[in-house]
Motif scaffolding. Structure first.
Motif, PDB file in Angstrom:
ATOM      1  N   ARG A 109      41.885  47.142  34.439  1.00  0.00           N
ATOM      2  CA  ARG A 109      40.777  47.277  33.506  1.00  0.00           C
ATOM      3  C   ARG A 109      40.512  45.928  32.872  1.00  0.00           C
ATOM      4  N   MET A 110      39.227  45.577  32.736  1.00  0.00           N
ATOM      5  CA  MET A 110      38.849  44.307  32.139  1.00  0.00           C
ATOM      6  C   MET A 110      37.392  44.390  31.708  1.00  0.00           C
ATOM      7  N   LEU A 111      36.958  43.450  30.903  1.00  0.00           N
ATOM      8  CA  LEU A 111      35.572  43.416  30.473  1.00  0.00           C
ATOM      9  C   LEU A 111      34.731  42.635  31.485  1.00  0.00           C
ATOM     10  N   PRO A 112      33.440  42.947  31.587  1.00  0.00           N
ATOM     11  CA  PRO A 112      32.588  42.243  32.555  1.00  0.00           C
ATOM     12  C   PRO A 112      32.488  40.749  32.234  1.00  0.00           C
ATOM     13  N   LYS A 113      32.773  39.922  33.210  1.00  0.00           N
ATOM     14  CA  LYS A 113      32.606  38.471  33.144  1.00  0.00           C
ATOM     15  C   LYS A 113      32.981  37.903  34.499  1.00  0.00           C
ATOM     16  N   LYS A 114      32.819  36.615  34.681  1.00  0.00           N
ATOM     17  CA  LYS A 114      33.241  35.997  35.938  1.00  0.00           C
ATOM     18  C   LYS A 114      34.761  36.017  36.017  1.00  0.00           C
ATOM     19  N   ARG A 115      35.277  36.498  37.157  1.00  0.00           N
ATOM     20  CA  ARG A 115      36.719  36.682  37.311  1.00  0.00           C
ATOM     21  C   ARG A 115      37.218  36.054  38.611  1.00  0.00           C
ATOM     22  N   GLU A 116      38.444  35.573  38.531  1.00  0.00           N
ATOM     23  CA  GLU A 116      39.169  35.110  39.724  1.00  0.00           C
ATOM     24  C   GLU A 116      40.193  36.187  40.055  1.00  0.00           C
ATOM     25  N   VAL A 117      40.057  36.806  41.222  1.00  0.00           N
ATOM     26  CA  VAL A 117      40.843  37.981  41.581  1.00  0.00           C
ATOM     27  C   VAL A 117      41.726  37.669  42.792  1.00  0.00           C
ATOM     28  N   HIS A 118      43.011  37.974  42.674  1.00  0.00           N
ATOM     29  CA  HIS A 118      43.962  37.813  43.776  1.00  0.00           C
ATOM     30  C   HIS A 118      44.546  39.183  44.119  1.00  0.00           C
ATOM     31  N   VAL A 119      44.552  39.522  45.406  1.00  0.00           N
ATOM     32  CA  VAL A 119      45.058  40.820  45.864  1.00  0.00           C
ATOM     33  C   VAL A 119      45.946  40.614  47.085  1.00  0.00           C
ATOM     34  N   ASN A 120      47.031  41.356  47.152  1.00  0.00           N
ATOM     35  CA  ASN A 120      47.859  41.431  48.356  1.00  0.00           C
ATOM     36  C   ASN A 120      47.603  42.774  49.037  1.00  0.00           C
ATOM     37  N   PHE A 121      47.253  42.714  50.316  1.00  0.00           N
ATOM     38  CA  PHE A 121      47.084  43.929  51.115  1.00  0.00           C
ATOM     39  C   PHE A 121      48.243  44.025  52.102  1.00  0.00           C
ATOM     40  N   TYR A 122      48.698  45.266  52.358  1.00  0.00           N
ATOM     41  CA  TYR A 122      49.807  45.521  53.285  1.00  0.00           C
ATOM     42  C   TYR A 122      49.295  46.430  54.399  1.00  0.00           C
ATOM     43  N   PRO A 123      48.803  45.851  55.522  1.00  0.00           N
ATOM     44  CA  PRO A 123      48.233  46.656  56.608  1.00  0.00           C
ATOM     45  C   PRO A 123      49.268  47.444  57.401  1.00  0.00           C
ATOM     46  N   GLU A 124      50.537  47.086  57.286  1.00  0.00           N
ATOM     47  CA  GLU A 124      51.621  47.766  57.996  1.00  0.00           C
ATOM     48  C   GLU A 124      52.611  48.335  56.983  1.00  0.00           C
ATOM     49  N   PRO A 125      53.429  49.299  57.383  1.00  0.00           N
ATOM     50  CA  PRO A 125      54.478  49.810  56.493  1.00  0.00           C
ATOM     51  C   PRO A 125      55.647  48.822  56.424  1.00  0.00           C
ATOM     52  N   ASN A 126      55.353  47.629  55.929  1.00  0.00           N
ATOM     53  CA  ASN A 126      56.306  46.523  55.962  1.00  0.00           C
ATOM     54  C   ASN A 126      55.979  45.589  54.802  1.00  0.00           C
ATOM     55  N   LEU A 127      56.838  45.530  53.808  1.00  0.00           N
ATOM     56  CA  LEU A 127      56.583  44.696  52.637  1.00  0.00           C
ATOM     57  C   LEU A 127      56.703  43.205  52.933  1.00  0.00           C
ATOM     58  N   TYR A 129      55.097  41.768  55.360  1.00  0.00           N
ATOM     59  CA  TYR A 129      53.843  41.341  55.977  1.00  0.00           C
ATOM     60  C   TYR A 129      52.699  41.570  54.998  1.00  0.00           C
ATOM     61  N   THR A 130      52.156  40.493  54.498  1.00  0.00           N
ATOM     62  CA  THR A 130      51.122  40.565  53.473  1.00  0.00           C
ATOM     63  C   THR A 130      49.895  39.781  53.901  1.00  0.00           C
ATOM     64  N   GLU A 131      48.731  40.356  53.667  1.00  0.00           N
ATOM     65  CA  GLU A 131      47.481  39.620  53.801  1.00  0.00           C
ATOM     66  C   GLU A 131      46.987  39.314  52.388  1.00  0.00           C
ATOM     67  N   ARG A 132      46.903  38.035  52.069  1.00  0.00           N
ATOM     68  CA  ARG A 132      46.527  37.632  50.716  1.00  0.00           C
ATOM     69  C   ARG A 132      45.036  37.320  50.664  1.00  0.00           C
ATOM     70  N   PHE A 133      44.377  37.898  49.692  1.00  0.00           N
ATOM     71  CA  PHE A 133      42.936  37.761  49.550  1.00  0.00           C
ATOM     72  C   PHE A 133      42.612  37.304  48.138  1.00  0.00           C
ATOM     73  N   ALA A 134      41.624  36.436  48.016  1.00  0.00           N
ATOM     74  CA  ALA A 134      41.194  35.984  46.692  1.00  0.00           C
ATOM     75  C   ALA A 134      39.691  35.769  46.691  1.00  0.00           C
ATOM     76  N   MET A 135      39.089  36.001  45.548  1.00  0.00           N
ATOM     77  CA  MET A 135      37.656  35.761  45.414  1.00  0.00           C
ATOM     78  C   MET A 135      37.338  35.448  43.960  1.00  0.00           C
ATOM     79  N   ILE A 136      36.200  34.803  43.765  1.00  0.00           N
ATOM     80  CA  ILE A 136      35.634  34.630  42.435  1.00  0.00           C
ATOM     81  C   ILE A 136      34.350  35.435  42.403  1.00  0.00           C
ATOM     82  N   HIS A 137      34.247  36.322  41.416  1.00  0.00           N
ATOM     83  CA  HIS A 137      33.065  37.178  41.338  1.00  0.00           C
ATOM     84  C   HIS A 137      32.666  37.369  39.886  1.00  0.00           C
ATOM     85  N   GLU A 138      31.355  37.361  39.637  1.00  0.00           N
ATOM     86  CA  GLU A 138      30.855  37.622  38.296  1.00  0.00           C
ATOM     87  C   GLU A 138      30.513  39.100  38.186  1.00  0.00           C
TER      88      GLU A 138
END
Length: 213
Positions: A109-127, A129-138
């Protein structure tokens, strides 16, 4: 490998490994909308974690436990959550059990503003193996947003062993009010090492037109 961030939405990912079939259990949760706030979720793989929002560390990549303020989910539509104290406040809220027990998934939860977001996705049942994703979005509008990961179906290959061994690229859509706002897919060319590249979202693109629906 570090993750590079730019306004163009290009990110570097960890090394790609052999991918199993589509997960039999992925999580998605019906997140309540909080007036004036942005609720950001992730879905589509066995597990996903928001590791950092701006300068706030959210979920530890080592322990998989939130480091930001943790809240329990609403018990009913009439209950109230604590308010966010400042435009920079980020709160992790329990969403559901993960597809990788005994972990849990959280949304932020956060207030609306420009944000830098980092996420780890796990496409396999294996901790490991990580796909790291990042974006900047307003985030200009409050409401529930989702970063939804899925495998992009590729065109028929030439039949070579190299083509048949290549995995389908992972794609991630930023979705708000059933519309795709931004679309990222991995460039699987060896020179790009699975880098996420943002492509234009056409006005007629809707969720039901995507291969992950």
């Amino acid at each position: 490998m570090g993750t590079s961030i730019g306004l163009s939405g290009c990110q570097l990912l960890s090394g790609y490994q052999t991918i199993e079939q589509k997960p039999t259990k992925t999580w998605a949760v019906d997140v309540p909308s909080t007036a004036g706030e942005v609720s950001l979720t992730c879905a589509g793989t066995y597990h996903c974690e928001f590791t950092q929002i701006d300068k706030t560390l959210v979920v530890s990549t080592d322990t998989h436990v939130p480091m930001a303020t943790i809240e329990a989910p609403r018990s009913d539509a009439g209950s109230n959550m604590s308010t966010l104290s400042s435009p920079y406040a980020v709160k992790a809220t329990l969403a559901s059990a993960s597809g990788l027990p005994p972990l849990n998934n959280y949304y932020v939860r956060m207030l609306p503003k420009k944000r830098e977001v980092h996420v780890n996705f796990y496409p396999e049942p294996n901790l490991n193996y990580t796909e790291r994703f990042a974006m900047i979005h307003e985030f200009t509008q409050p409401g529930v947003y989702q970063l939804k990961a899925y495998r992009q179906a590729t065109k028929a290959s030439s039949g070579s062993l190299l083509d048949s061994a290549s995995p389908e690229p992972l794609c991630i859509d930023l979705v708000h009010q059933n519309q795709v706002l931004r679309h990222f897919c991995q460039d699987m060319h060896p020179e790009h090492q699975g880098e996420f590249i943002e492509t234009r979202v056409h006005a007629l693109d809707q969720l039901h037109e995507h291969t992950h629906s």
